[in-house]
Design a protein around this motif. Structure first.
Motif, PDB file in Angstrom:
ATOM      1  N   TYR A   4      32.299  20.345  25.443  1.00 40.59           N
ATOM      2  CA  TYR A   4      31.330  19.620  24.629  1.00 40.59           C
ATOM      3  C   TYR A   4      30.167  19.061  25.459  1.00 40.59           C
ATOM      4  O   TYR A   4      29.133  18.694  24.915  1.00 40.59           O
ATOM      5  CB  TYR A   4      32.018  18.477  23.879  1.00 40.59           C
ATOM      6  CG  TYR A   4      33.091  18.954  22.933  1.00 40.59           C
ATOM      7  CD1 TYR A   4      32.775  19.720  21.811  1.00 40.59           C
ATOM      8  CD2 TYR A   4      34.433  18.654  23.169  1.00 40.59           C
ATOM      9  CE1 TYR A   4      33.755  20.172  20.947  1.00 40.59           C
ATOM     10  CE2 TYR A   4      35.427  19.098  22.307  1.00 40.59           C
ATOM     11  CZ  TYR A   4      35.079  19.857  21.203  1.00 40.59           C
ATOM     12  OH  TYR A   4      36.050  20.302  20.356  1.00 40.59           O
ATOM     13  N   GLU A   5      30.334  18.985  26.797  1.00 40.40           N
ATOM     14  CA  GLU A   5      29.277  18.427  27.643  1.00 40.40           C
ATOM     15  C   GLU A   5      28.024  19.297  27.629  1.00 40.40           C
ATOM     16  O   GLU A   5      26.921  18.818  27.895  1.00 40.40           O
ATOM     17  CB  GLU A   5      29.796  18.260  29.075  1.00 40.40           C
ATOM     18  CG  GLU A   5      30.856  17.163  29.203  1.00 40.40           C
ATOM     19  CD  GLU A   5      31.305  16.974  30.644  1.00 40.40           C
ATOM     20  OE1 GLU A   5      30.504  17.282  31.547  1.00 40.40           O
ATOM     21  OE2 GLU A   5      32.442  16.530  30.857  1.00 40.40           O
ATOM     22  N   LYS A   6      28.199  20.579  27.322  1.00 46.03           N
ATOM     23  CA  LYS A   6      27.049  21.487  27.284  1.00 46.03           C
ATOM     24  C   LYS A   6      26.327  21.449  25.938  1.00 46.03           C
ATOM     25  O   LYS A   6      25.259  22.029  25.786  1.00 46.03           O
ATOM     26  CB  LYS A   6      27.509  22.918  27.569  1.00 46.03           C
ATOM     27  CG  LYS A   6      28.062  23.126  28.973  1.00 46.03           C
ATOM     28  CD  LYS A   6      28.454  24.587  29.174  1.00 46.03           C
ATOM     29  CE  LYS A   6      28.974  24.822  30.581  1.00 46.03           C
ATOM     30  NZ  LYS A   6      29.358  26.246  30.796  1.00 46.03           N
ATOM     31  N   PHE A   7      26.927  20.772  24.951  1.00 46.99           N
ATOM     32  CA  PHE A   7      26.334  20.746  23.617  1.00 46.99           C
ATOM     33  C   PHE A   7      25.135  19.814  23.582  1.00 46.99           C
ATOM     34  O   PHE A   7      25.125  18.746  24.210  1.00 46.99           O
ATOM     35  CB  PHE A   7      27.363  20.261  22.586  1.00 46.99           C
ATOM     36  CG  PHE A   7      28.360  21.321  22.174  1.00 46.99           C
ATOM     37  CD1 PHE A   7      28.814  22.274  23.073  1.00 46.99           C
ATOM     38  CD2 PHE A   7      28.854  21.360  20.879  1.00 46.99           C
ATOM     39  CE1 PHE A   7      29.726  23.235  22.707  1.00 46.99           C
ATOM     40  CE2 PHE A   7      29.767  22.317  20.495  1.00 46.99           C
ATOM     41  CZ  PHE A   7      30.215  23.259  21.419  1.00 46.99           C
ATOM     42  N   SER A   8      24.115  20.197  22.823  1.00 53.20           N
ATOM     43  CA  SER A   8      22.977  19.311  22.596  1.00 53.20           C
ATOM     44  C   SER A   8      23.375  18.245  21.579  1.00 53.20           C
ATOM     45  O   SER A   8      24.422  18.350  20.914  1.00 53.20           O
ATOM     46  CB  SER A   8      21.791  20.107  22.055  1.00 53.20           C
ATOM     47  OG  SER A   8      22.085  20.592  20.749  1.00 53.20           O
ATOM     48  N   ARG A   9      22.531  17.237  21.458  1.00 55.53           N
ATOM     49  CA  ARG A   9      22.803  16.174  20.485  1.00 55.53           C
ATOM     50  C   ARG A   9      22.892  16.751  19.075  1.00 55.53           C
ATOM     51  O   ARG A   9      23.780  16.383  18.290  1.00 55.53           O
ATOM     52  CB  ARG A   9      21.692  15.122  20.553  1.00 55.53           C
ATOM     53  CG  ARG A   9      21.888  13.941  19.603  1.00 55.53           C
ATOM     54  CD  ARG A   9      20.806  12.888  19.828  1.00 55.53           C
ATOM     55  NE  ARG A   9      21.002  11.754  18.946  1.00 55.53           N
ATOM     56  CZ  ARG A   9      20.544  11.686  17.690  1.00 55.53           C
ATOM     57  NH1 ARG A   9      19.868  12.717  17.186  1.00 55.53           N
ATOM     58  NH2 ARG A   9      20.769  10.613  16.946  1.00 55.53           N
ATOM     59  N   GLU A  10      21.987  17.684  18.768  1.00 54.89           N
ATOM     60  CA  GLU A  10      21.973  18.293  17.432  1.00 54.89           C
ATOM     61  C   GLU A  10      23.251  19.093  17.180  1.00 54.89           C
ATOM     62  O   GLU A  10      23.816  19.061  16.077  1.00 54.89           O
ATOM     63  CB  GLU A  10      20.743  19.202  17.275  1.00 54.89           C
ATOM     64  CG  GLU A  10      19.410  18.468  17.201  1.00 54.89           C
ATOM     65  CD  GLU A  10      18.955  17.940  18.558  1.00 54.89           C
ATOM     66  OE1 GLU A  10      19.493  18.407  19.592  1.00 54.89           O
ATOM     67  OE2 GLU A  10      18.082  17.046  18.575  1.00 54.89           O
ATOM     68  N   ASP A  11      23.722  19.808  18.233  1.00 50.72           N
ATOM     69  CA  ASP A  11      24.952  20.589  18.092  1.00 50.72           C
ATOM     70  C   ASP A  11      26.154  19.685  17.832  1.00 50.72           C
ATOM     71  O   ASP A  11      27.029  19.991  17.014  1.00 50.72           O
ATOM     72  CB  ASP A  11      25.211  21.426  19.347  1.00 50.72           C
ATOM     73  CG  ASP A  11      24.218  22.569  19.493  1.00 50.72           C
ATOM     74  OD1 ASP A  11      23.638  22.975  18.465  1.00 50.72           O
ATOM     75  OD2 ASP A  11      24.024  23.040  20.633  1.00 50.72           O
ATOM     76  N   LEU A  12      26.207  18.566  18.552  1.00 43.48           N
ATOM     77  CA  LEU A  12      27.331  17.642  18.390  1.00 43.48           C
ATOM     78  C   LEU A  12      27.324  17.009  17.001  1.00 43.48           C
ATOM     79  O   LEU A  12      28.379  16.829  16.382  1.00 43.48           O
ATOM     80  CB  LEU A  12      27.274  16.555  19.465  1.00 43.48           C
ATOM     81  CG  LEU A  12      27.615  17.024  20.888  1.00 43.48           C
ATOM     82  CD1 LEU A  12      27.278  15.934  21.903  1.00 43.48           C
ATOM     83  CD2 LEU A  12      29.090  17.399  20.991  1.00 43.48           C
ATOM     84  N   ILE A  13      26.128  16.670  16.501  1.00 39.90           N
ATOM     85  CA  ILE A  13      26.026  16.101  15.152  1.00 39.90           C
ATOM     86  C   ILE A  13      26.495  17.114  14.116  1.00 39.90           C
ATOM     87  O   ILE A  13      27.256  16.788  13.195  1.00 39.90           O
ATOM     88  CB  ILE A  13      24.574  15.648  14.859  1.00 39.90           C
ATOM     89  CG1 ILE A  13      24.220  14.422  15.723  1.00 39.90           C
ATOM     90  CG2 ILE A  13      24.400  15.334  13.372  1.00 39.90           C
ATOM     91  CD1 ILE A  13      22.763  14.018  15.619  1.00 39.90           C
ATOM     92  N   ALA A  14      26.049  18.371  14.289  1.00 43.65           N
ATOM     93  CA  ALA A  14      26.453  19.425  13.345  1.00 43.65           C
ATOM     94  C   ALA A  14      27.963  19.622  13.363  1.00 43.65           C
ATOM     95  O   ALA A  14      28.601  19.789  12.317  1.00 43.65           O
ATOM     96  CB  ALA A  14      25.739  20.732  13.694  1.00 43.65           C
ATOM     97  N   LEU A  15      28.568  19.585  14.572  1.00 42.25           N
ATOM     98  CA  LEU A  15      30.013  19.760  14.695  1.00 42.25           C
ATOM     99  C   LEU A  15      30.758  18.599  14.039  1.00 42.25           C
ATOM    100  O   LEU A  15      31.748  18.802  13.325  1.00 42.25           O
ATOM    101  CB  LEU A  15      30.400  19.868  16.170  1.00 42.25           C
ATOM    102  CG  LEU A  15      31.890  20.065  16.474  1.00 42.25           C
ATOM    103  CD1 LEU A  15      32.388  21.366  15.856  1.00 42.25           C
ATOM    104  CD2 LEU A  15      32.134  20.071  17.979  1.00 42.25           C
ATOM    105  N   ALA A  16      30.268  17.375  14.263  1.00 43.00           N
ATOM    106  CA  ALA A  16      30.913  16.202  13.666  1.00 43.00           C
ATOM    107  C   ALA A  16      30.831  16.249  12.147  1.00 43.00           C
ATOM    108  O   ALA A  16      31.800  15.927  11.443  1.00 43.00           O
ATOM    109  CB  ALA A  16      30.252  14.925  14.192  1.00 43.00           C
ATOM    110  N   GLU A  17      29.661  16.657  11.624  1.00 43.97           N
ATOM    111  CA  GLU A  17      29.505  16.746  10.172  1.00 43.97           C
ATOM    112  C   GLU A  17      30.430  17.802   9.584  1.00 43.97           C
ATOM    113  O   GLU A  17      31.014  17.616   8.510  1.00 43.97           O
ATOM    114  CB  GLU A  17      28.046  17.060   9.825  1.00 43.97           C
ATOM    115  CG  GLU A  17      27.104  15.882  10.048  1.00 43.97           C
ATOM    116  CD  GLU A  17      25.654  16.241   9.788  1.00 43.97           C
ATOM    117  OE1 GLU A  17      25.327  17.449   9.824  1.00 43.97           O
ATOM    118  OE2 GLU A  17      24.846  15.318   9.550  1.00 43.97           O
ATOM    119  N   LYS A  18      30.587  18.916  10.313  1.00 44.68           N
ATOM    120  CA  LYS A  18      31.489  19.971   9.844  1.00 44.68           C
ATOM    121  C   LYS A  18      32.926  19.461   9.779  1.00 44.68           C
ATOM    122  O   LYS A  18      33.647  19.677   8.802  1.00 44.68           O
ATOM    123  CB  LYS A  18      31.404  21.182  10.769  1.00 44.68           C
ATOM    124  CG  LYS A  18      32.373  22.309  10.381  1.00 44.68           C
ATOM    125  CD  LYS A  18      32.411  23.401  11.427  1.00 44.68           C
ATOM    126  CE  LYS A  18      33.449  24.461  11.042  1.00 44.68           C
ATOM    127  NZ  LYS A  18      33.607  25.489  12.083  1.00 44.68           N
TER     128      LYS A  18
END
Length: 687
Positions: A4-18
């Motif tokens: 997850y350290e390589k994920f952008s902020r937008e990617d992490l938000i999308a993953l959390a929402e999913k």
């Protein structure tokens, strides 16, 4: 280092929402990754139309009864064809699917599935769900599915069957099929399962089986609730001459009380009443109107006190849920039987007697049952059906589907059925085995390309659907053939299949003339471009039904494609992009065209979300469920929040206004909000 350290902020938000969305929609049941690697044979049916090709040289005829069917090819394609020919016509489905043991027992998209594949359970579930979905449509209203399985996928299969058959009862039977056991580091497995799936409507679906030891007991009831007053219709005299039962008497009036268990009648006969040794009036086990069903199992006996009584011999019982018997040994009555018949080794065939007993408990009383096995393997199910027919002079029919991987169908399935029908000498000791009789038609699946020219596709399908029509009507004997029509007769020559392939033409008069010569039921299929046929063309023809081709075939295939192929995200985004241009980008804003596109996007998005959450987008009659109903269902299982549900309703109304030309009912600002609402849904549900 965490991935997850390589994920952008937008990617992490999308993953959390999913994950929030998935957790909100979690309910009891089975969830797996159904879209990671779709099955190619399913997608074949999106742009191709499955058909059957008859292999005439493999036909077997021994009598005048209807024919059994063997289909070589992928079972998904075969089931697709059967959804046209046999929808709601199958009494029993028995299947023995691959057990997913991880020892290269089956392929997914032409590759063996092994335990190292992190999605090997998902692939198995994908494969099974698609086939069960379309197989369910083949069952009659009182049809029963039986599925064999072992410990590798038992738990997953049970939940999958609960999902596909929500209003059905599931019972599992444990069958000891390998008394020696399979050696392992822990338990030695010696059993497998048969899952019985039948309507949960309170009716009887599982019949009786023969008792190993017959049980004889008094017909009079004993114990609690055995008094005359507990069931007045169970108190009546059984009339005898002292040796045989002469007749069953009527239920007496309430205030009539026999003087003793045996009363002598004026004609010299004796009436036996259900009265115990203390003189208390009891009741018979069977009521007056049902006792005649077991009359053959009753006999008169004289007790030690000299009185006559009625005994009942129980020859049958309900099957238990654990089956232990030498006859279920898959080695002795499976592998060895296949080798004796075909001189071929086949991996893990079922004991013939296991399949026979499974079929017997649900089809014993259905002597004309149609039995389907779409994982036919060595053909054990067909063999078992023929054995059942021999036992009770039944006329059951089987439809078997199997691929020809490693020449299974040509070298094992077909030769076995051929020899069992005609008779054979056992490999080994040369013992001569008499044939069981029956007929067989052999088919292979094929595909017709679904071209953009729909008229040409209709013509192509009409020219090549004849074998499907023969299977549908179980009529195969060609009587008359021209360029424009064919006429077939049944084995008893009392039914006829008449197919006209051309537009209304001069040749039709010859077709009509031939039909008028036929004496018996006639099923007529007529080519039509618009899906309509004129019954008035057949004035003077008696005892006939008419149906157009090929539109009904196309309609069935389209329904199956929609059922088993998920709504495509690219279709959603194509329309979404159109809406973006119309509402935001184009110089001349087109709020109405944008609203129309957004309506399509919202409907497809709700369908996609439903499919991802295990909600069928079809009604029981196979028609698409209304979007408003899907919206309500997704709210009820907490997939949609109350706000999402309300906004969906609001924007569906705007979309409907746009599609009906009521453009004054909304403005551009509302259409812009409509767009943003869908964008939020796509993000939240990771579409």
């Amino acid at each position: 280092m965490s991935k997850y350290e390589k994920f952008s902020r937008e990617d992490l938000i999308a993953l959390a929402e999913k994950q929030d969305s998935e957790l909100a929609s979690k309910k009891y049941g089975l969830v797996w990754d159904s879209e990671r690697e779709p099955e190619q044979v399913v997608f074949d049916c999106e742009h191709n139309l499955p058909i059957l090709k008859r292999i005439n040289k493999k036909e077997i005829k021994t009598d005048k009864n209807e024919d059994n069917i063997l289909i070589e090819g992928d079972n998904y394609h075969a089931l697709t064809v059967l959804n046209y020919t046999h929808q709601e016509k199958i009494d029993v489905i028995y299947i023995d699917p691959p057990y997913n043991t991880g020892n290269k027992s089956w392929k997914y998209n032409n590759n063996y599935v092994e335990p190292e594949d992190g999605y090997y359970h998902s692939k198995w579930l994908n494969m099974m769900e698609k086939r069960l979905n379309i197989a369910k449509k083949l069952l009659k209203e009182d049809g029963v599915l039986i599925c064999a399985i072992d410990e590798n996928e038992f738990a997953n299969l049970y939940l999958l069957l609960s999902k596909v058959f929500p209003n059905y009862k599931l019972d599992q039977v444990v069958i000891v099929h390998n008394p020696r056991g399979v050696q392992s580091k822990n338990f030695s497995y010696n059993h497998e399962y048969a899952l019985f799936v039948y309507p949960n409507d309170g009716k009887e679906y599982i019949g009786n089986i023969e008792r190993n030891v017959h049980l004889t007991e008094e017909l009079r009831d004993h114990g609690g609730e055995s008094l005359r007053t507990d069931a007045k219709n169970c108190f009546y005299p059984i009339i005898t001459d002292g040796k045989e039962i002469i007749e069953i008497g009527d239920v007496p009036i309430v205030n009539f009380h026999p003087k003793s268990k045996n009363t002598k009648l004026k004609n010299g006969l004796i009436a036996i009443w259900p009265i115990d040794i203390t003189g208390i009036e009891r009741k018979w086990v069977f009521a007056r109107d049902t006792v005649s069903e077991i009359l053959g199992n009753l006999k008169i006996t004289r007790r030690s006190d000299g009185l006559l009584d009625v005994l009942r011999t129980k020859t049958e019982q309900k099957p238990r849920t654990v089956w232990v018997d030498q006859k279920y040994d898959a080695s002795t009555y499976g592998s060895k039987v296949v080798r004796q018949i075909t001189n071929m080794d086949f991996p893990y065939p079922k004991s013939l007697l296991t399949v026979q007993d499974c079929l017997s408990v649900v089809a014993k009383k259905k002597k004309s049952a149609v039995v389907l096995d779409f994982f036919a393997g060595s053909g054990t199910t067909g063999h078992a059906v023929l054995e059942l027919n021999k036992q009770d002079v039944g006329n059951r029919k089987f439809i078997l589907c199997t691929n020809n991987e490693n020449n299974i169908c040509e070298q094992v399935t077909y030769p076995r059925l051929q020899k069992v029908i005609k008779g054979y000498k056992k490999n080994g000791d040369g013992e001569k085995i008499e044939g069981l009789g029956g007929n067989l038609q052999y088919f292979r699946t094929a595909l017709i390309k679904d071209t953009k020219n729909k008229d040409q596709m209709r013509v192509d399908l009409t020219e090549k659907c004849t074998e499907m029509l023969c299977v549908k009507e179980n009529i195969f004997n060609l009587e008359k053939e021209t360029d424009d029509y064919k006429i077939f007769s049944s084995n008893k020559c009392n039914k006829f299949l008449c197919v006209y392939y051309n537009f209304y033409d001069d040749s039709f008069h010859g077709f009509l003339k031939e039909i008028k010569k036929l004496n018996g039921e006639k099923k007529i299929y007529m080519f039509s471009m618009d899906g309509k046929v004129r019954k008035s063309l057949f004035v003077g023809v008696r005892d006939f039904e008419i149906e157009e081709i090929p539109q009904k075939i196309i309609d069935v295939y389209k329904q199956l494609v929609k059922m088993n192929i998920s709504v495509k995200a690219d279709v959603i985004f194509l329309e979404f992009d159109k809406a973006n241009k119309k509402v935001f980008t184009d110089k001349d804003k087109d709020k109405d065209g944008g609203a129309q596109s957004l309506r399509i996007v919202l409907e497809k998005t709700i369908q996609k979300i439903a499919q991802k959450n295990g909600v069928s987008i079809f009604k029981e009659n196979s028609k698409e469920e209304r979007i408003s109903v899907l919206n309500d269902m997704l709210k009820s299982i907490k997939v949609f929040t109350h706000v999402q549900w309300e906004e969906n309703k609001t924007y569906l109304v705007i979309g409907n206004h746009a599609s009906h030309g009521d453009y004054s009912e909304y403005d551009l600002r509302q259409v812009e909000q409509f767009y943003r609402h869908i964008q939020e849904l796509l993000n939240v549900f990771n579409i």
